[in-house]
Design an enzyme around this catalytic site. Structure first.
Site, PDB file in Angstrom:
ATOM      1  N   LYS A  34       0.854  -1.197   0.000  1.00  0.00           N
ATOM      2  CA  LYS A  34       0.000   0.000   0.000  1.00  0.00           C
ATOM      3  C   LYS A  34       0.885   1.242   0.000  1.00  0.00           C
ATOM      4  CE  LYS A  34      -2.266   1.832   3.693  1.00  0.00           C
ATOM      5  NZ  LYS A  34      -2.177   3.303   3.703  1.00  0.00           N
ATOM      6  N   ASP A  60      -3.597   4.278  -2.029  1.00  0.00           N
ATOM      7  CA  ASP A  60      -4.445   4.807  -0.948  1.00  0.00           C
ATOM      8  C   ASP A  60      -4.440   6.339  -0.988  1.00  0.00           C
ATOM      9  OD1 ASP A  60      -5.845   5.166   1.419  1.00  0.00           O
ATOM     10  OD2 ASP A  60      -4.169   4.593   2.716  1.00  0.00           O
ATOM     11  N   LYS A  62      -7.580   8.124  -1.283  1.00  0.00           N
ATOM     12  CA  LYS A  62      -8.833   8.557  -0.634  1.00  0.00           C
ATOM     13  C   LYS A  62      -9.446   9.805  -1.253  1.00  0.00           C
ATOM     14  CE  LYS A  62      -7.650   6.831   4.030  1.00  0.00           C
ATOM     15  NZ  LYS A  62      -6.202   6.582   3.985  1.00  0.00           N
ATOM     16  N   ASP A  65     -14.230  14.723  -3.686  1.00  0.00           N
ATOM     17  CA  ASP A  65     -14.388  16.012  -4.373  1.00  0.00           C
ATOM     18  C   ASP A  65     -15.692  15.936  -5.160  1.00  0.00           C
ATOM     19  OD1 ASP A  65     -13.834  18.489  -5.785  1.00  0.00           O
ATOM     20  OD2 ASP A  65     -11.702  18.151  -5.387  1.00  0.00           O
ATOM     21  N   PRO A  67     -18.167  15.021  -8.242  1.00  0.00           N
ATOM     22  CA  PRO A  67     -18.090  13.791  -9.043  1.00  0.00           C
ATOM     23  C   PRO A  67     -17.173  13.898 -10.261  1.00  0.00           C
ATOM     24  CG  PRO A  67     -20.343  14.150  -8.337  1.00  0.00           C
ATOM     25  CD  PRO A  67     -19.572  15.368  -7.899  1.00  0.00           C
ATOM     26  N   THR A 125     -10.741   5.860  11.408  1.00  0.00           N
ATOM     27  CA  THR A 125     -10.650   5.342  12.782  1.00  0.00           C
ATOM     28  C   THR A 125     -10.121   6.394  13.755  1.00  0.00           C
ATOM     29  OG1 THR A 125      -8.571   4.354  12.085  1.00  0.00           O
ATOM     30  CG2 THR A 125     -10.433   2.881  12.279  1.00  0.00           C
ATOM     31  N   ARG A 186      -2.451  -5.564  14.650  1.00  0.00           N
ATOM     32  CA  ARG A 186      -1.212  -5.696  15.423  1.00  0.00           C
ATOM     33  C   ARG A 186      -1.015  -7.148  15.846  1.00  0.00           C
ATOM     34  NH1 ARG A 186      -0.291  -1.843  13.354  1.00  0.00           N
ATOM     35  NH2 ARG A 186       0.329   0.199  14.103  1.00  0.00           N
ATOM     36  N   ARG A 216       3.673  -0.419  10.418  1.00  0.00           N
ATOM     37  CA  ARG A 216       4.865  -0.413  11.272  1.00  0.00           C
ATOM     38  C   ARG A 216       5.296  -1.762  11.839  1.00  0.00           C
ATOM     39  NH1 ARG A 216       2.372   4.543  14.373  1.00  0.00           N
ATOM     40  NH2 ARG A 216       0.563   3.460  13.512  1.00  0.00           N
TER      41      ARG A 216
HETATM   42  O1  C5P Z   1       1.596   1.302  10.812  1.00  0.00           O
HETATM   43  P1  C5P Z   1       0.154   0.879  10.786  1.00  0.00           P
HETATM   44  O2  C5P Z   1      -0.039  -0.614  10.736  1.00  0.00           O
HETATM   45  O3  C5P Z   1      -0.651   1.536  11.887  1.00  0.00           O
HETATM   46  O4  C5P Z   1      -0.372   1.438   9.393  1.00  0.00           O
HETATM   47  C1  C5P Z   1      -1.726   1.343   9.040  1.00  0.00           C
HETATM   48  C2  C5P Z   1      -1.943   1.957   7.704  1.00  0.00           C
HETATM   49  O5  C5P Z   1      -3.342   1.961   7.458  1.00  0.00           O
HETATM   50  C3  C5P Z   1      -1.479   3.407   7.590  1.00  0.00           C
HETATM   51  O6  C5P Z   1      -1.047   3.598   6.235  1.00  0.00           O
HETATM   52  C4  C5P Z   1      -2.722   4.217   7.881  1.00  0.00           C
HETATM   53  O7  C5P Z   1      -2.729   5.449   7.214  1.00  0.00           O
HETATM   54  C5  C5P Z   1      -3.793   3.299   7.293  1.00  0.00           C
HETATM   55  N1  C5P Z   1      -5.127   3.483   7.840  1.00  0.00           N
HETATM   56  C6  C5P Z   1      -5.431   3.342   9.197  1.00  0.00           C
HETATM   57  N2  C5P Z   1      -6.709   3.536   9.624  1.00  0.00           N
HETATM   58  C7  C5P Z   1      -7.666   3.861   8.758  1.00  0.00           C
HETATM   59  C8  C5P Z   1      -7.376   3.993   7.400  1.00  0.00           C
HETATM   60  C9  C5P Z   1      -6.071   3.788   6.974  1.00  0.00           C
HETATM   61  O8  C5P Z   1      -4.557   3.037  10.001  1.00  0.00           O
HETATM   62  N3  C5P Z   1      -8.896   3.997   9.179  1.00  0.00           N
END
Ligand code: C5P
Length: 236
Positions: A34, A60, A62, A65, A67, A125, A186, A216
């Site tokens: 991604k 990604d 997102k 704006d 249509p 989130t 995680r 991460r």
């Molecule tokens: O490092 P981590 O696992 O937290 O990365 C999650 C990825 O998913 C990041 O690129 C973050 O921008 C993306 N993301 C997120 N929550 C969302 C939408 C996208 O953590 N609701």
């Protein structure tokens, strides 16, 4: 789908060399990569293509704006970056989502590729019920997520992004075949960080996630390839 194909590694960096290094270490162990605004806005579509190579790409960006503008952005992105997954904000509304879906199919047809999955972001989130109220939207956020997911489905989107804890509700509302892309993942032994509503990779997949987005825990591991491989094995 084989278990490792569900994993998309979020490579969040503007640095081309770092992105290339991580991508090359992990690509055989995962379903895709991604790349988002941070990478794209520095390195452009050519940089995106260079990092993705033959690995499936989740672009990604997102879009949100009017249509006509979103349709143009989707056409450009599909043509230049050839993603497997592309996304828009469901809160842009039904007309914007329909325009994005149509532009996605047209652009893919024109260059002879399978149309990317058009995925709608529901409620970020990072937004809680008080933020939703502040911008005049209905809360609680769980209801808003379901509402936007149904709207995205009716507009022809292929699925939504949702948090691990929304999987069951969105799945129940939208049914099988509506793709759920889930960040906030995680492994059980991962370091604490800013993801608050998290779930392990295996739990998210057994709850119904089609794709899990992991940044991460893989990109900042001492050995990103080993981290990706261990997560893939945890899904088998
Ligand atoms: O490092 P981590 O696992 O937290 O990365 C999650 C990825 O998913 C990041 O690129 C973050 O921008 C993306 N993301 C997120 N929550 C969302 C939408 C996208 O953590 N609701």
């Amino acid at each position: 789908m084989r278990p490792h194909e569900r994993i998309f590694v979020a490579i969040d960096t503007p640095d081309m060399a770092r992105a290339r290094s991580i991508a090359d270490q992990v690509r055989r162990h995962v379903g895709g990569i991604k790349l988002g605004m941070e990478f794209h806005n520095t390195n452009g579509p050519d940089g995106v293509r260079e990092i993705a190579g033959d690995t499936p790409l989740f672009l990604d960006l997102k879009y949100h704006d009017i249509p006509n503008t979103v349709a143009g952005a989707v056409r450009s992105a599909v043509t230049a970056c050839r993603p497997k997954i592309i996304n828009i904000h469901a809160s842009g509304g039904p007309a914007m989502m329909r325009a994005a879906v149509a532009a996605n199919r047209e652009a893919a047809d024109r260059i002879g590729i399978a149309p990317p999955l058009m995925i709608a972001v529901t409620v970020l989130t990072s937004i809680d019920d008080s933020d939703l109220e502040a911008v005049g939207q209905a809360s609680p956020s769980g209801d808003q997520v379901k509402r936007l997911a149904l709207l995205a489905q009716a507009a022809g989107c292929d699925g939504v992004v949702c948090s691990p804890h929304e999987i069951a509700d969105v799945h129940a509302a939208c049914g099988d075949g509506f793709t759920l892309v889930v960040p906030g993942i995680r492994p059980a032994d991962a370091a604490e960080d800013d993801q608050k509503r998290k779930m392990t990779p295996a739990a998210a997949v057994s709850a119904g996630a089609d794709y899990i987005v992991i940044g991460r825990p893989i990109t900042q591991a001492a050995d990103p390839a080993a981290a990706a491989k261990a997560i893939a094995e945890s899904l088998s």
